[in-house]
Design an enzyme around this catalytic site. Structure first.
Site, PDB file in Angstrom:
ATOM      1  N   GLY B  69       0.776  -1.336   0.000  1.00 49.96           N
ATOM      2  CA  GLY B  69      -0.002  -0.056  -0.064  1.00 49.96           C
ATOM      3  C   GLY B  69       0.771   1.372   0.059  1.00 49.96           C
ATOM      4  CB  THR B  70       4.093   2.103   1.836  1.00 42.85           C
ATOM      5  OG1 THR B  70       3.227   2.135   3.152  1.00 42.85           O
ATOM      6  CG2 THR B  70       5.137   3.032   1.879  1.00 42.85           C
ATOM      7  CD  GLN B 177      -6.817   0.993   8.487  1.00 48.28           C
ATOM      8  OE1 GLN B 177      -7.490   0.019   8.950  1.00 48.28           O
ATOM      9  NE2 GLN B 177      -5.496   0.788   8.625  1.00 48.28           N
ATOM     10  CB  SER B 194      -2.504  -2.031   2.070  1.00 56.91           C
ATOM     11  OG  SER B 194      -1.488  -3.133   2.544  1.00 56.91           O
ATOM     12  CB  ALA B 195      -3.492  -7.509  -0.136  1.00 56.40           C
ATOM     13  CG  HIS B 196      -0.730  -6.163   5.126  1.00 57.11           C
ATOM     14  ND1 HIS B 196      -0.804  -5.797   6.588  1.00 57.11           N
ATOM     15  CD2 HIS B 196      -0.371  -5.210   4.519  1.00 57.11           C
ATOM     16  CE1 HIS B 196      -0.202  -4.779   6.681  1.00 57.11           C
ATOM     17  NE2 HIS B 196       0.090  -4.247   5.387  1.00 57.11           N
ATOM     18  CB  CYS B 320       5.769   6.141  25.769  1.00 59.56           C
ATOM     19  SG  CYS B 320       4.071   5.705  25.955  1.00 59.56           S
TER      20      CYS B 320
END
Lengths: 459, 459
Positions: B69-70, B177, B194-196, B320
């Site tokens: 996807g990136t 998403q 993005s497939a995952h 954090c």
């Protein structure tokens, strides 16, 4: 059904399949996360990196996984060009590199940089001296394949790496075709490979960058893979890639001996079985599993189609099999015949009987294509005129060469045949035909239609 | 062991696994080759493209597969910016896009272009009006997510797409998403996924570019995927991605109803069970499976660690838990509390009992962390001075807010507490604490050490 095109893509190695299966269960989560699924994925990724680094011969923190060999090439080249921007924008590469290297060079030229393509000899090899003399003050990067993907010739990587080191230029080695057979010797600075070439899965390339090489990753920032390969890591495929590289390496020495004998059989027998054939590539310094030859008077596409019908999958660098209708840049750089080109690359485990059957089938296939195209059976010797012009404009490879061969006997020794052709392959194949048939290639001249290729009969 | 971080990466869907297995046997060869293994691979690739295009709602020739996807985001943005170079070099995106979009924007700025980040409201949504007013004469591209990855808020894509169309600006929608839940409505120009994220394998992104959008792929030329995604195609993973998208879609309507009820349970019960909690994101216009809340006086990393020990995998946008020690840019843009941030995103098939057990475990986990950090149980009311200064320099989130809460009762109503802090998270969390506790945030001032955050007690 024998598959003889391992140099394009190898079938999945059983170890790759097993590792992939297992890692699908354990390696689907985000390795940057702190919870157990993330930690498990991270462990797999770290272990795969260590295994792959050991096979490559580098430190794990010098190695990143990319989505393909092509992406590794692109990232490796652009990263060094940017990191050494102050040195200059000159790239050196051999003329027979994989298209991904040459395209990266074209992109550099488009941005105002320069590139030197180091020529190769008729066997497809660069000389270390010629390579060294191409290095300049402003050379940011040098690229050289470990072995050629189309003809199997090994390059003098160790000597070229020494020359690069002496000149202070980093050397990127494209090891896509050879990494399954063994690590790359010599003091390379970057190394690139592709898992599906050694029986790993698609979707995994390797990019190793030695500590100390100035490297500035290009493109938008991304935290994955030390900032050198953007996007979510494909851990199951990475695990399978590393495991299968280790597995093929344990089999490599024995398998290389076995396949080298089979390839030697092809190298010896094809010229005996098929007339007017040129076996190309270095006979000694070469990959163990790959052999390429070209057959006069046939077109590669039809030969491939007929071999496919007979059950053999091979590839070709002939112009008719490329989308651009130009012969392979490798064959062009070598200056060898491109028509009727056949590359045989044996995957590990190839049976000797399959090679024997290929040698049985090939002569009939070539003879059949030649017959249909009306290729000359032998040179007719009945001189008619001092010079002849053959108009082959509009005709594609191998027709111009066939027309030439048909009439060469119609001119006396010392006479010329001029072939008019607008086919890109003719520029390569007419001189190659002259070399193979002992005739003199005089040269080319512009013509009203196409190009005039002049051949003098000397025998 | 319940995994509640589907928004990072979803476990492999059974259909994806089956399709991947089958395609490993049939799809390993080069789809550009003419022999049978190549033709078989090409058929699989074509069929996967058709199936994915149908799920996306575009033509097959508008869709290419990328390695992630990136990479699809990077290629989509750079391709339009180059294709519309003559229009200008201005990019518009919401302030809460995925980091890959913002990093592409930063790269554009580095090359002399400009970017406008459209602000969001406290729920995380842009307004279509604000978005429209950010479009300019020189805007080359607008980007908007279909729904936010950290808080689940849906964006007004249809209205923004209309505004973009009216302004003649192409809109790229990041559907990473939401695509598993359904197609994206509205007249988008480019779409990325993005497939995952939907249970497909890693290694596959989608990039759809509508016909008519000016698009010039960047980087070195490559023939694969219409020149828009360089490198050997990962066909087994592509086949698995397309098959699993289709499969999750058939289950999506029912599963959305079921998971929405579970998420509603979390949204309602967490503030009842845990004091000093803020549930963030739009309560109605949101993804069905995702809910995010922040807990005062605790640090996200410890909460994540304790939840992991109790068997729950969740993620956090707290400072954090990030490598840069800054709170998530999404929470910052929303202006909500970032400390003790917990994102729960349920994969399809999550059992109601697991959610119930999470609700049983959470209060004890938060209370335990608060106790160890010495968080105030309640505001002590014994005014001592008109104004107090708390020196929290060198202390990390959530300590500055805890110190503030401990002393607020020591000043009279109308008095002020000034917190000195050099922690990035304080800038977000002190105002957010004021909003939650009904106190007045006066503002910040430079201080000799760190920044002085001034709070007036009003209740």
């Amino acid at each position: 059904m024998p598959y003889f095109d391992a140099a394009s893509s190898a079938p999945l190695h059983p170890v790759a399949r097993q590792a992939l299966q297992a890692a699908l269960d354990e390696g689907w989560a985000d390795p940057a996360r702190l919870y157990r699924e993330g930690r498990r994925a991270r462990l797999l990724l770290d272990a795969a990196r260590e295994a792959a680094a050991e096979s490559v011969g580098c430190r794990p923190d010098e190695l990143v996984f990319t989505p393909s060999g092509t992406r590794a090439i692109h990232s490796g080249i652009s990263g060094v060009l940017a990191g050494r921007r102050r040195v200059g924008r000159h790239l050196v590469a051999s003329a027979v590199e994989h298209s991904s290297v040459l395209h990266a060079g074209a992109a550099l030229r488009g941005e105002g940089g320069t590139m030197t393509e180091v020529p190769v000899d008729r066997s497809g090899a660069v000389s270390a001296e010629a390579y060294a003399s191409a290095l300049r003050e402003d050379t940011a990067l040098a690229c050289l394949q470990s072995a050629n993907h189309e003809v199997g010739t090994e390059q003098p990587v160790t000597q070229v790496a020494e020359a690069c080191r002496a000149a202070g230029v980093p050397l990127l080695v494209d090891a896509a075709q050879s990494l399954g057979w063994g690590p790359v010797d010599g003091a390379w600075s970057l190394l690139v490979a592709s898992a599906h070439k050694w029986g790993g899965p698609a979707g995994v390339g390797l990019l190793a960058v030695r500590k100390g090489v100035r490297f500035a990753p290009q493109g938008p920032a991304d935290e994955r893979e030390s900032g050198r390969a953007a996007g979510f890591e494909n851990i199951p495929a990475i695990v399978a890639a590393a495991a299968s590289l280790r597995a093929v390496r344990t089999e490599a020495a024995d398998e290389a001996v076995r396949l080298r004998a089979l390839v030697d059989r092809i190298r010896t027998r094809v010229p005996e079985l098929v007339p007017d054939v040129e076996v190309v590539g270095d006979p000694e310094r070469r990959l163990p599993h790959l052999v390429t030859f070209s057959c006069l008077y046939v077109d590669g596409e039809t030969v491939l189609h007929e071999l496919d019908r007979a059950g053999f999958s091979v590839s070709s660098g002939s112009s008719c099999t490329s989308s651009t209708l130009t012969p392979s840049h490798v064959l062009r750089a070598m200056g060898v015949l491109s028509e009727g080109n056949v590359r045989v690359s044996l995957p590990p485990g190839t049976a000797g009987e399959d090679v024997d059957r290929f040698l049985e089938v090939l002569p009939g296939v070539v003879a059949g294509v030649r017959e249909r195209l009306g290729a000359p059976a032998s040179v007719v010797s009945s001189p008619a005129a001092d010079s002849l012009v053959v108009d082959a404009v509009g005709k594609r490879c191998p027709i111009p060469v066939i027309e030439l061969a048909k009439v060469i006997g119609d001119v006396p020794v010392g006479g010329t045949v001029t072939v008019l052709s607008d086919d890109e392959a003719a520029r390569l194949d007419i001189p190659a035909w002259c070399e193979m048939r002992g005739q003199e290639y005089v040269g080319e001249e512009p013509a009203e239609r196409g190009v005039a290729y002049v051949v003098r009969r000397v025998s």
